[in-house]
Write a protein that holds these residues in place. Structure first.
Motif, mmCIF file in Angstrom:
data_model
loop_
_atom_site.group_PDB
_atom_site.id
_atom_site.type_symbol
_atom_site.label_atom_id
_atom_site.label_comp_id
_atom_site.label_asym_id
_atom_site.label_seq_id
_atom_site.Cartn_x
_atom_site.Cartn_y
_atom_site.Cartn_z
ATOM 1 N N THR A 121 0.778 -0.739 -0.358
ATOM 2 C CA THR A 121 -0.434 -0.020 -0.304
ATOM 3 C C THR A 121 0.938 1.263 0.066
ATOM 4 N N GLU A 173 -1.848 -1.275 -3.808
ATOM 5 C CA GLU A 173 -3.383 -0.224 -3.483
ATOM 6 C C GLU A 173 -2.476 1.590 -3.669
ATOM 7 N N GLN A 230 -1.439 0.924 8.441
ATOM 8 C CA GLN A 230 -1.778 1.004 7.228
ATOM 9 C C GLN A 230 -1.695 1.460 6.169
ATOM 10 N N ILE A 231 -0.230 1.712 5.749
ATOM 11 C CA ILE A 231 0.273 2.658 4.735
ATOM 12 C C ILE A 231 1.725 2.257 5.116
ATOM 13 N N ASP A 232 2.206 1.114 3.574
ATOM 14 C CA ASP A 232 2.936 0.519 3.492
ATOM 15 C C ASP A 232 4.689 1.388 3.042
ATOM 16 N N ALA A 269 -1.601 6.868 9.671
ATOM 17 C CA ALA A 269 -1.591 5.912 8.734
ATOM 18 C C ALA A 269 -0.577 4.400 8.618
ATOM 19 N N GLN A 270 0.655 5.603 8.607
ATOM 20 C CA GLN A 270 2.151 4.419 8.242
ATOM 21 C C GLN A 270 2.436 3.684 9.219
ATOM 22 N N ASN A 295 0.110 2.825 12.373
ATOM 23 C CA ASN A 295 -0.957 2.104 12.167
ATOM 24 C C ASN A 295 -0.282 0.687 11.184
ATOM 25 N N ARG A 336 -2.625 5.002 -2.341
ATOM 26 C CA ARG A 336 -3.461 5.928 -1.326
ATOM 27 C C ARG A 336 -3.201 7.287 -1.107
ATOM 28 N N ARG A 395 7.527 0.489 5.910
ATOM 29 C CA ARG A 395 7.349 0.116 7.870
ATOM 30 C C ARG A 395 8.639 -0.731 7.173
#
Length: 293
Positions: free
Chosen positions: A26, A54, A72-74, A67-68, A70, A56, A239
């Protein structure tokens, strides 16, 4: 535009093509032109290597960073100074390499890995019209300070934030030992600085170093020869667990990072903001020209 179509990049690409598989990545991005270009470019690049991607993009800076953290974003491209100052609350003035090393160390504690920084540094800068700067013999901020101290008539355009910031206009003058009267400073929205400088309403304007209007309007960015402005090197941040699951990803992203510098990003930004080209087309053509797609 910088061209680094090298044997090394070719080897990295060939290796990557056989190892990427169908891993899911992501990719995130912020909500301005440069970030939309680089996130789209990354998406197309990784898809070409076989990843399931994906995208975003269009997120606010703080939201994207969270978001990263957490998961949600790689992967997304961040600026070293943004992480240092905004995310890690470091107020100490550091050079470019020190800034990179510090954010690399601090963000590692949060499971984030800073890969190789590009040479694109989207920091503040002062610029002049090329012909005017050439005529006046001004190439650096020290030259500018000397011109002011010698009594040359120069009017400056600055945004209100930089004018008032504790690390902005006043300390810049102190660092370079010059003084501009209030009457010679016009405060305006950042977007209005560029046409004001282009049209000759001012002689010097505050710009962002990779803005596409710099080459489009034939501006000269003055060298910050005392290193006053913070470093904002555009760098892929991933990440740790994503890198562990995709062993070739770091090498692949570093191959892309080496292709980017101020001139390159300014030209890409100009194609979107000035020439009104489609972001996807700009990203695709860059990758194709550099044999990464």
């Amino acid at each position: 535009m910088k061209r680094l179509i090298t044997t090394l990049s070719g080897l990295a690409l060939a290796s990557a093509m056989t190892t990427a598989g169908a891993a899911e990545i992501t990719v995130g991005g912020k909500n301005f032109t440069e970030q939309q270009i680089i996130s789209n470019m990354t998406t197309q690049y990784l898809e070409g290597l076989g990843y399931d991607v994906e995208n975003r993009s269009g997120m606010g800076s703080a939201v994207l960073r969270q978001a990263q953290e957490n998961g949600q974003i790689d992967l997304y491209w961040e600026y070293t100074g943004t992480s240092l100052i905004n995310y890690n609350d470091v107020t100490e003035r550091l050079g470019p390499e020190e800034t990179y090393e510090r954010v690399k160390e601090l963000d590692a504690e949060k499971g984030l890995v800073w890969l190789e920084p590009s040479e694109a540094n989207n920091t503040y800068a002062l610029a002049m019209r090329e012909d005017d700067a050439e005529e006046r013999g001004i190439a650096s901020l020290s030259d500018l300070a000397q011109a002011v101290n010698d009594g040359e008539e120069l009017t400056f355009a600055l945004n209100a934030e930089f004018y008032a910031r504790e690390d902005g206009w006043r300390p810049l003058q102190q660092a370079y030992d010059f003084r501009v009267s209030r009457g010679d400073v016009k405060r305006m929205d950042s977007g209005l600085v560029y046409p004001a400088l282009r049209d000759g309403d001012v002689e010097v304007g505050l710009v962002f170093a990779t803005d596409g209007r710099i080459p489009a309007f034939d501006f000269r960015v003055l060298e910050d020869d005392k290193g006053y402005f913070p470093a904002y090197a555009l760098t892929p941040v991933v990440r740790q667990e994503t890198l562990e699951a995709n062993t070739d990803l770091a090498e692949q992203m570093n191959a892309l990072s080496t292709l980017l510098d101020d001139e390159t990003m300014a030209e890409l930004n100009a194609r979107v903001d000035v020439e009104r080209e489609n972001i996807e087309d700009v990203a695709q053509s860059f990758l194709e020209e550099n044999e990464l797609l």
